[in-house]
Design an enzyme around this catalytic site. Structure first.
Site, PDB file in Angstrom:
ATOM      1  N   GLU A 160      -2.064   4.303   4.436  1.00 39.16           N
ATOM      2  CA  GLU A 160      -0.980   4.848   4.058  1.00 39.16           C
ATOM      3  C   GLU A 160      -0.474   5.936   5.266  1.00 39.16           C
ATOM      4  OE1 GLU A 160      -0.645   4.492  -0.682  1.00 39.16           O
ATOM      5  OE2 GLU A 160      -0.807   6.754   0.219  1.00 39.16           O
ATOM      6  N   TYR A 210       4.538   1.409  -5.603  1.00 38.14           N
ATOM      7  CA  TYR A 210       4.514   2.698  -6.582  1.00 38.14           C
ATOM      8  C   TYR A 210       5.975   3.087  -6.829  1.00 38.14           C
ATOM      9  CZ  TYR A 210      -0.408   3.001  -5.567  1.00 38.14           C
ATOM     10  OH  TYR A 210      -1.747   2.624  -5.500  1.00 38.14           O
ATOM     11  N   GLU A 259      -2.288  -2.316  -2.778  1.00 37.42           N
ATOM     12  CA  GLU A 259      -2.179  -1.430  -3.789  1.00 37.42           C
ATOM     13  C   GLU A 259      -1.045  -1.409  -4.603  1.00 37.42           C
ATOM     14  OE1 GLU A 259      -2.618   2.813  -3.202  1.00 37.42           O
ATOM     15  OE2 GLU A 259      -4.014   2.364  -1.542  1.00 37.42           O
TER      16      GLU A 259
END
Length: 393
Positions: free
Chosen positions: A198, A273, A312
């Protein structure tokens, strides 16, 4: 043909047969992953903690347990940390060039067990965040060597700090596994090296600093290891030209398109996310964002001509609206997008759930953890996706 209740047994038998034979390196051909000249599609998971648990003889069994449960559900790729720098948890690199051999032996075990269960590994080499040391630790090491460094983003530019990181790359890639008796760079169990988890470089929002670093470091990995794939570790943030697609239009000094076009980068990645990035948005707005985020990156990966992985994604019980049913529905939506893309010839290679843990690991959870032994409905969805993706191979 494996069906219904026998499918898990078939998956694990196939995995063990693969593990006992000589595995093949996963490569890319255009926008596809390939193995032995055939397409390679997968369903996988994150387990950042594998090395940490394996470095302690009293918790090492958890690695085997998770690989076994994952194999039963057809999961065949795992992403994990191959870093733990400085004074962090069970440090691997205590200071530049000095390694804790007990922790390194733990990583040896992770690689050996993955091979045993027919699971490929994506290993990340450093963290953007402070957890497990991260780029901040490298910058602190630079300061201890007399470097005048203004901020943590000098990880990407300072020659001394970059040398520390390159030395770590070389040490990792040339590591001789005490169990498999093979150098990491020669082990097909490793699918890819990830440059940094990230990455952000907010001191240079033009993206030039990070672009140069990606080119330098991916090239350096390839100069030592021509066998394995390289990916960056991107969440998917675009630069100025497409910042409207980013959550809240935010830019972080990376650019999915230009970064992914670097010739020594083999495939693209995103993280998802929405509940973190758009906390004040409605459920409908978050769902709309997720769909746009995925489809935009599929389209751009197709244009770039490289495979695409959602590396992810998950749903946390710490945010409003959570239930196991809601989690299962969300996973199904992501999995269906990936499968439909792959089935239609698109760049999607697979997706990696964040995250899988073993029983009794509540203290390491972040709200997203899935314990396969306790999640029968979620297991069923994972299982089904594994079967669908495997059918394309």
């Amino acid at each position: 043909m494996c069906r219904n209740t026998t499918l898990g047994i078939c998956f694990i038998l196939v995995a063990l047969l693969i593990g006992c034979s000589e595995s093949s390196f996963v490569k890319t051909s255009g926008n596809k992953f390939v193995r032995d000249g055939r397409p390679f599609y997968f369903n996988g998971f994150n387990a950042y903690w594998l090395m940490t648990m394996a470095s302690n003889s009293t918790t090492r069994y958890k690695v085997s347990d998770v690989f076994s449960e994952a194999s039963k559900n057809g999961m065949n790729v795992a992403r994990a940390w191959a870093f733990s720098d400085g004074g962090s948890y069970s440090p691997l690199q205590t200071y530049p060039g000095n390694y804790n051999q007990q922790t390194f032996s733990g990583l040896d075990f992770v690689v050996a067990e993955a091979k045993k269960y027919g699971i490929y590994l994506i290993l990340s080499l450093v963290n953007n965040w402070n957890d497990y040391g991260g780029k901040k630790q490298y910058v602190e090491w630079g300061r201890s060597k007399g470097q005048s460094l203004k901020n943590d983003d000098e990880f990407f530019t300072n020659s001394v700090v970059k040398w520390f990181y390159k030395n770590n790359i070389k040490t990792m890639l040339t590591r001789y596994n005490t169990i498999t008796k093979m150098a990491y760079k020669d082990d097909p169990t490793i699918l890819a090296w990830e440059l940094i988890n990230e990455p952000h470089c907010e001191s240079d929002l033009s993206g030039n600093t990070f672009q140069n670093w990606v080119a330098e470091m991916s090239g350096y990995v390839k100069s030592i290891d021509r066998n394995h794939l390289v990916e960056i570790g991107l969440e998917g943030y675009y630069g100025e030209s497409k910042k409207s697609v980013n959550p809240n239009g935010y830019i972080v000094g990376t650019d999915f398109i230009s970064n992914s076009r670097v010739p020594t980068v083999d495939f693209t990645t995103i993280h998802i996310y929405a509940e973190q990035w758009l906390q004040n948005a409605s459920y409908e707005a978050q769902a709309q964002f997720v769909n746009q985020w995925v489809q935009s990156h599929i389209s751009d990966s197709q244009s770039i001509g490289k495979p695409f992985v959602i590396s992810e994604f998950g749903k946390s019980y710490k945010y409003p609206g959570y239930s196991v049913g809601a989690r299962d529905s969300y996973l199904s939506e992501i999995y269906t997008s990936v499968y439909n893309c792959a089935k239609s010839g698109g760049p999607c290679g697979g997706a990696l759930l964040w995250q899988v843990m073993d029983l009794g690991m509540e203290n390491m959870g972040d709200g997203y953890e899935v314990v396969l032994q306790k999640s029968s409905s979620t297991d069923s969805i994972i299982y089904s996706q594994s079967e669908r993706m495997s059918s394309l191979n």
